[in-house]
Design a protein around this motif. Structure first.
Motif, PDB file in Angstrom:
ATOM      1  N   LEU A 188      -6.919  -9.303  43.130  1.00  0.00           N
ATOM      2  CA  LEU A 188      -7.369 -10.244  42.098  1.00  0.00           C
ATOM      3  C   LEU A 188      -8.674 -10.012  41.692  1.00  0.00           C
ATOM      4  O   LEU A 188      -9.031 -10.166  40.671  1.00  0.00           O
ATOM      5  N   GLU A 189      -9.546  -9.435  42.829  1.00  0.00           N
ATOM      6  CA  GLU A 189     -10.870  -9.240  42.366  1.00  0.00           C
ATOM      7  C   GLU A 189     -11.017  -8.128  41.380  1.00  0.00           C
ATOM      8  O   GLU A 189     -12.105  -8.084  40.697  1.00  0.00           O
ATOM      9  N   ASN A 190     -10.015  -7.227  41.372  1.00  0.00           N
ATOM     10  CA  ASN A 190      -9.902  -6.228  40.374  1.00  0.00           C
ATOM     11  C   ASN A 190     -11.304  -5.272  40.259  1.00  0.00           C
ATOM     12  O   ASN A 190     -11.631  -5.181  39.240  1.00  0.00           O
ATOM     13  N   PRO A 191     -11.664  -4.623  41.348  1.00  0.00           N
ATOM     14  CA  PRO A 191     -12.918  -3.956  41.143  1.00  0.00           C
ATOM     15  C   PRO A 191     -12.915  -2.754  40.467  1.00  0.00           C
ATOM     16  O   PRO A 191     -13.943  -2.313  39.948  1.00  0.00           O
ATOM     17  N   ASP A 192     -11.664  -2.272  40.078  1.00  0.00           N
ATOM     18  CA  ASP A 192     -11.484  -0.919  39.116  1.00  0.00           C
ATOM     19  C   ASP A 192     -11.225  -1.096  37.825  1.00  0.00           C
ATOM     20  O   ASP A 192     -10.784  -0.524  37.067  1.00  0.00           O
ATOM     21  N   ALA A 193     -11.557  -2.359  37.483  1.00  0.00           N
ATOM     22  CA  ALA A 193     -11.123  -2.742  35.965  1.00  0.00           C
ATOM     23  C   ALA A 193     -11.862  -1.897  34.940  1.00  0.00           C
ATOM     24  O   ALA A 193     -11.265  -1.650  34.016  1.00  0.00           O
ATOM     25  N   PHE A 194     -13.088  -1.585  35.200  1.00  0.00           N
ATOM     26  CA  PHE A 194     -13.959  -0.746  34.261  1.00  0.00           C
ATOM     27  C   PHE A 194     -13.273   0.778  34.130  1.00  0.00           C
ATOM     28  O   PHE A 194     -13.140   1.183  32.999  1.00  0.00           O
ATOM     29  N   ILE A 195     -12.787   1.226  35.286  1.00  0.00           N
ATOM     30  CA  ILE A 195     -12.387   2.579  35.393  1.00  0.00           C
ATOM     31  C   ILE A 195     -10.933   2.609  34.183  1.00  0.00           C
ATOM     32  O   ILE A 195     -10.801   3.395  33.512  1.00  0.00           O
ATOM     33  N   ARG A 196     -10.175   1.526  34.258  1.00  0.00           N
ATOM     34  CA  ARG A 196      -9.092   1.218  33.431  1.00  0.00           C
ATOM     35  C   ARG A 196      -9.479   1.387  31.892  1.00  0.00           C
ATOM     36  O   ARG A 196      -8.675   1.566  30.961  1.00  0.00           O
ATOM     37  N   ARG A 197     -10.667   0.680  31.573  1.00  0.00           N
ATOM     38  CA  ARG A 197     -11.051   0.554  30.328  1.00  0.00           C
ATOM     39  C   ARG A 197     -12.008   1.723  29.701  1.00  0.00           C
ATOM     40  O   ARG A 197     -11.953   2.008  28.574  1.00  0.00           O
ATOM     41  N   HIS A 198     -12.590   2.476  30.795  1.00  0.00           N
ATOM     42  CA  HIS A 198     -12.886   3.733  30.429  1.00  0.00           C
ATOM     43  C   HIS A 198     -11.890   4.652  29.759  1.00  0.00           C
ATOM     44  O   HIS A 198     -12.177   5.676  29.028  1.00  0.00           O
ATOM     45  N   ILE A 199     -10.873   5.087  30.967  1.00  0.00           N
ATOM     46  CA  ILE A 199      -9.857   5.944  30.768  1.00  0.00           C
ATOM     47  C   ILE A 199      -8.954   5.532  29.760  1.00  0.00           C
ATOM     48  O   ILE A 199      -8.517   4.603  29.722  1.00  0.00           O
ATOM     49  N   GLY A 200      -8.748   6.289  28.767  1.00  0.00           N
ATOM     50  CA  GLY A 200      -7.915   6.022  27.595  1.00  0.00           C
ATOM     51  C   GLY A 200      -6.380   5.853  28.045  1.00  0.00           C
ATOM     52  O   GLY A 200      -6.055   4.694  27.693  1.00  0.00           O
ATOM     53  N   PRO A 201      -5.638   6.603  28.522  1.00  0.00           N
ATOM     54  CA  PRO A 201      -4.425   6.363  28.514  1.00  0.00           C
ATOM     55  C   PRO A 201      -4.191   5.754  29.996  1.00  0.00           C
ATOM     56  O   PRO A 201      -4.659   5.839  30.862  1.00  0.00           O
TER      57      PRO A 201
END
Length: 955
Positions: free
Chosen positions: A8-21
């Protein structure tokens, strides 16, 4: 399904926004290329003997808000004293309309170097404005589109003076004592590698020295003294000495131009035109010279040309990629300039106009007059009688003055014997003058500004012969956009002419055009980072030093090195600094005879140019038919060099887009012969988390933070090129003569500021902090996946020139257009220009192999965008077949006529293809419209003009 708190804290949210696919798209791509999973794909491409089991950086990812909060706490440790230190750096007011709509606008900061002028007309016009400002203020004939900083511009001026001097046997270069100390520091470093003898003396003694090929003078000396150098320049010129002069934009608004004083070369910093100090940079240097010397100039020149229909159009003229073409014979190794900062400075002049600039310069000078007059009335002595904005004040009890200054949160210049220095700027207010007087006197003083102003008006500090009498900035562009509405629309009009990452993928091989996230960009304009003077006491920069040290530690871990130097402010400067470290290391072991640098034929053009600048002799190593280093030729060349072997410069993965299987063997061969291994960091985006240069066996690398670690290209700069080194080279990386720190060595400097362009380092700090170690590894892996997806999809239509043993590529691929051109007559240039009609910037053209296109998608592009590019390339391939089959003639088809502009739709259409095919080859939504047709390079080469054209030509 119930999710855990960690999910729920989702610490890797930015990774998924930076990486396109996303995960599903990755699986589709893996299926398309015939790979089971991502880790298996990477393991099959990267040589097993250099792979790491996991990312070496054990750093968890952070959310955008968490990382910003951490960095804000670090930034708060910086103390924002008012700095009157001067020495080439002053506080500024960046006009908000420029701050928001240029510096903070991805349409400006995510654009690439304008090698494709048809999609770069906006920033080319902005750079032409900068050149016009330079020409007007310096009084010279030809100006460049900026260099890295004032000190490196001085070094370029020295090298240029040697090139153009007719005194071919002279080997001495004169430097006036009152040139800024950081400039002298960089000149010493550059002179050492060129073998020049420096003479540093009082300016009036210059003519007493013999065998000079050049001289460096400073119009307003480092301690403020204003010089009339006419007689001295005349005497030196009569002897055949090339005279370069350091000047400063704001002072030149009031002062006679250096060109009229007789200077051959004029350079300086444009920082005072709206660019924050930022603890040292980035700041655009200006550089200008006489018409006779234009072909010896370093850097880039924006020239006025025309397109194939005769319309006015702009392009990079001379010096464009000349280091790639001329290699070790290049004028310089300069690769990046400071385009984004030059554009800010140019727009500052557009916004204020000649009257506004005059008012600012006069106000600065008047405040300096009032301060000087008041201090003299109170019995203090000024060291010099003529100045623009800087006073050197002799004081009896210097420690007491400095203590009072500290209590008032004021920084004065402190390195002057029995004196302090004060430089005023456009942010200075009346209250500041009162405080400065009280600090210097040690008591309160009632100051009548009206009375002092009247008295100051009766003074004549600037002598009549040095006052500017000619008009400046008369061109309409500097006299039109002075309302917020007009300026906003002008900036937007220019932005719309360009193609940047905010509109489309830029698939440039070897240049890694990837997402520059907003969260990464936000901190660069925080006042805690933007307002610091680079020479302030180090305790005031505690936040900066903590951030730099932390970023350095992360980069050391990610590269497998032992130490890192953050000073070089471009990739090319990093190459130069790394080679200097190697040279100094050999000399420390009494092996100064090691001067041969081995460079593979596939290398970046900056590599041999940097080697030449570092005083080395380049020996080229052959590549085999697969594009790899020919190991046997390397073995032979290394053996032949023997005890003269200094190093090898390699790029990994290679410039040919392949992970060479023999890279470890290459390192071992060079080490066996006593040489060092320089691994060019241009392609680090395919290494991070997967392997490291140190693990591979290299001794030193530069890191293009403006590629791999998300500092944006800014239309051709800024950049940062810090170098990582093994422990034995650590004592030999650049230091600084003005600032002492545990993060710096005792060696000479390569740039003006101790930590280069420090204010953009928060971008890379944020990127690494938000991605974390595993996120960075994932980014590298997806970059490899995206490249192989493109290569697989395009292979039926285009020949993939090089690949590894398993048929895979690394993070980029080269499309060989030569067979297509031979069969059909359609060239890589035609494909590049046709891509504009499809809404894309072209891949890298004709580098590293003539007649090819090199594609690098990076990890940031989504499957939708990758497919859009692939669709465009396949459609273009079908168009080529229409030409080959005679449906369209070779001299009149959508490719050779590309790009197509709106105005063509209004004319009689006589082409054998439709208007729709011309301008809407795919979807009609979000159409990018270029504003000019293909440029006429021959005309531009024959009619070089680097100043603004009449405004009517743009309408």
């Amino acid at each position: 399904m119930t999710q855990t708190l960690c999910q729920l804290e989702n610490p890797d949210a930015f990774i998924r926004r930076h990486i396109g696919p996303d995960i599903e798209q990755q699986q589709q791509m893996l299926h398309q290329i015939g790979a089971s999973d991502l880790s298996t794909l990477v393991a099959s491409i990267v040589p097993e003997n250099i792979q790491l089991a996991a990312s070496p950086l054990q750093l968890p990812p952070a959310s955008e808000h968490q990382a910003l909060s951490e960095l804000k706490a670090i930034a708060a440790k910086n103390l924002r004293f008012k700095s009157y230190i001067g020495m080439g750096y002053s506080a500024v007011h960046t006009p908000p309309v420029i701050l928001r709509n240029l510096l903070e606008n991805p349409g400006w900061y995510t654009a690439y170097t304008p090698y494709q002028p048809e999609v770069s007309q906006g920033r080319l016009e902005a750079l032409l404005n900068f050149q016009q400002v330079t020409l007007d203020l310096t009084g010279m004939d030809v100006a460049s589109a900026s260099l890295l900083d004032e000190a490196t511009a001085a070094a370029e001026a020295m090298a240029m003076a040697k090139r153009v001097s007719k005194r071919k046997h002279a080997n001495k270069f004169f430097i006036a004592k009152d040139v800024h100390p950081q400039t002298i520091d960089v000149l010493k470093t550059r002179a050492e590698t060129f073998g020049f003898e420096l003479v540093i003396d009082d300016a009036e003694r210059a003519c007493d020295h013999h065998d000079l090929f050049g001289a460096c003078l400073q119009y307003c000396g480092s301690q403020g003294q204003l010089h009339d150098y006419r007689p001295l320049i005349a005497s030196l010129s009569e002897q055949g000495v090339i005279v370069s002069m350091a000047a400063e934009f704001m002072a030149l608004v009031l002062l006679e131009s250096p060109g009229k004083l007789g200077a051959d070369i004029v350079f300086g910093s444009s920082q005072r035109f709206g660019v924050p100090m930022g603890y040292g940079g980035p700041h655009a240097a200006f550089f200008a010279t006489k018409e006779a010397f234009k072909r010896a100039m370093p850097g880039r020149i924006i020239g006025v040309s025309r397109d194939v229909q005769g319309n006015t159009a702009l392009r990079m003229a001379m010096q464009t990629r000349e280091q790639h073409i001329r290699r070790e014979k290049a004028n310089s190794n300069i690769c990046t300039s400071q385009v984004l900062l030059a554009n800010i400075a140019g727009m500052y002049a557009v916004w204020h106009g000649p009257q506004g600039l005059m008012r600012i310069a006069q106000r600065i000078h008047r405040y300096t007059q009032i301060l000087a007059l008041t201090l003299q009335q109170q019995g203090l002595k000024l060291r010099y009688a003529q100045w623009f904005d800087t006073l050197t004040i002799e004081v009896a009890d210097k420690n007491a003055v400095l203590q009072r200054a500290k209590q008032q949160h004021i920084n004065l210049r402190t390195d002057l014997p029995n004196a302090v220095g004060i430089t005023l700027d456009e942010t200075t207010q009346r209250a500041d003058i009162v405080t400065l007087v009280e600090v210097l006197l040690g008591r309160e003083l009632s100051l009548d500004f009206a009375q002092q102003d009247v008295a100051a008006c009766q003074q004549s500090i600037i002598p009549e012969g040095l006052r500017r009498n000619d008009a400046i900035l008369a061109h309409p562009v500097f006299n039109r956009y002075h309302s917020e509405t007009e300026m906003l629309r002008y900036l937007h009009k220019l932005e719309r002419k360009d193609l940047a990452l905010n509109q489309a993928m830029i698939p440039l091989g070897s240049c890694t055009m990837k997402l520059n996230a907003v969260a990464e960009m936000l901190p660069i304009t925080w006042p805690e980072f933007a307002e610091l003077h680079p020479f302030c006491p180090t305790h005031q920069a505690a936040g900066y030093l903590q951030m730099i040290e932390q970023l350095s530690e992360w980069l050391i871990t990610l590269t497998g090195y032992d130490a890192l130097c953050m000073q070089p402010n471009s990739g090319a400067q990093g190459e130069y600094a790394g080679l200097l470290a190697i040279r100094r290391y050999h000399e420390s072991r009494q092996q100064g005879q090691r001067y041969i640098c081995l460079i593979p034929a596939s290398a970046h053009g900056t590599n041999p140019a940097s080697a030449q600048m570092a005083g080395m002799e380049v020996v080229v190593v052959a590549c085999d038919a697969q594009g790899n280093i020919d190991v046997e030729d390397l073995r032979s060349k290394a053996s032949e060099a023997g005890e003269n072997l200094s190093c090898i410069m390699v790029t990994y993965p290679s410039t040919h887009g392949v992970y060479e299987q023999t890279i470890r063997e290459v390192c071992e061969i060079v080490h066996q012969h006593g040489g060092q291994v320089y691994l060019d960091g241009a392609n680090m985006n395919a290494q991070v988390g997967i392997t490291t240069p140190g693990h591979i066996g290299a001794d030193v690398s530069h890191l293009n933070l403006h590629k791999t670690f998300c500092i944006p290209h800014g239309g051709g700069g800024p950049g940062m090129g810090p170098i990582g080194v093994k422990a034995h080279l650590a004592p030999f990386v650049p230091g600084h003569s003005v600032v002492s720190s545990t993060l710096l060595t005792e060696q000479g400097a390569v740039t003006a500021a101790p930590f280069g362009s420090a204010s953009i380092l928060p971008i890379s700090w944020m990127y690494i902090r938000m991605m974390g170690g595993e996120g960075l590894k994932q980014a590298s892996s997806i970059a490899i996946l995206n490249a192989n997806y493109i290569a697989t999809r395009l292979a039926p239509a285009y020949n993939i020139l090089y690949s590894g043993p398993d048929g895979r590529v690394a993070h980029e691929c080269i499309l060989d257009i030569r067979p297509i051109k031979e069969r059909t007559g359609i060239s890589e240039m035609d494909i590049a220009k046709r891509l504009i009609d499809y809404g894309f910037h072209a891949p890298t053209m004709s580098f590293p192999v003539t007649g090819t296109l090199m594609v690098e998608p990076t990890e940031s592009e989504s499957l939708v965008e990758l497919d859009r590019f692939i669709t465009a390339m396949l459609a273009i391939r079908q168009e080529i077949e229409q030409v080959a089959n005679g449906v369209w003639p070779l001299d009149d088809n959508p490719l050779v006529n590309a790009p197509h502009i709106q105005q063509e739709l209004l004319t009689d259409w006589s082409h054998p293809y439709s208007r729709e095919v011309a301008v809407f080859p795919t979807a009609t939504d979000n159409k990018y419209w270029p504003t000019v047709k293909r440029l006429d390079d021959v005309y531009g080469d024959r009619h070089l003009s680097c100043s603004c054209v009449p405004i009517s030509d743009y309408q």
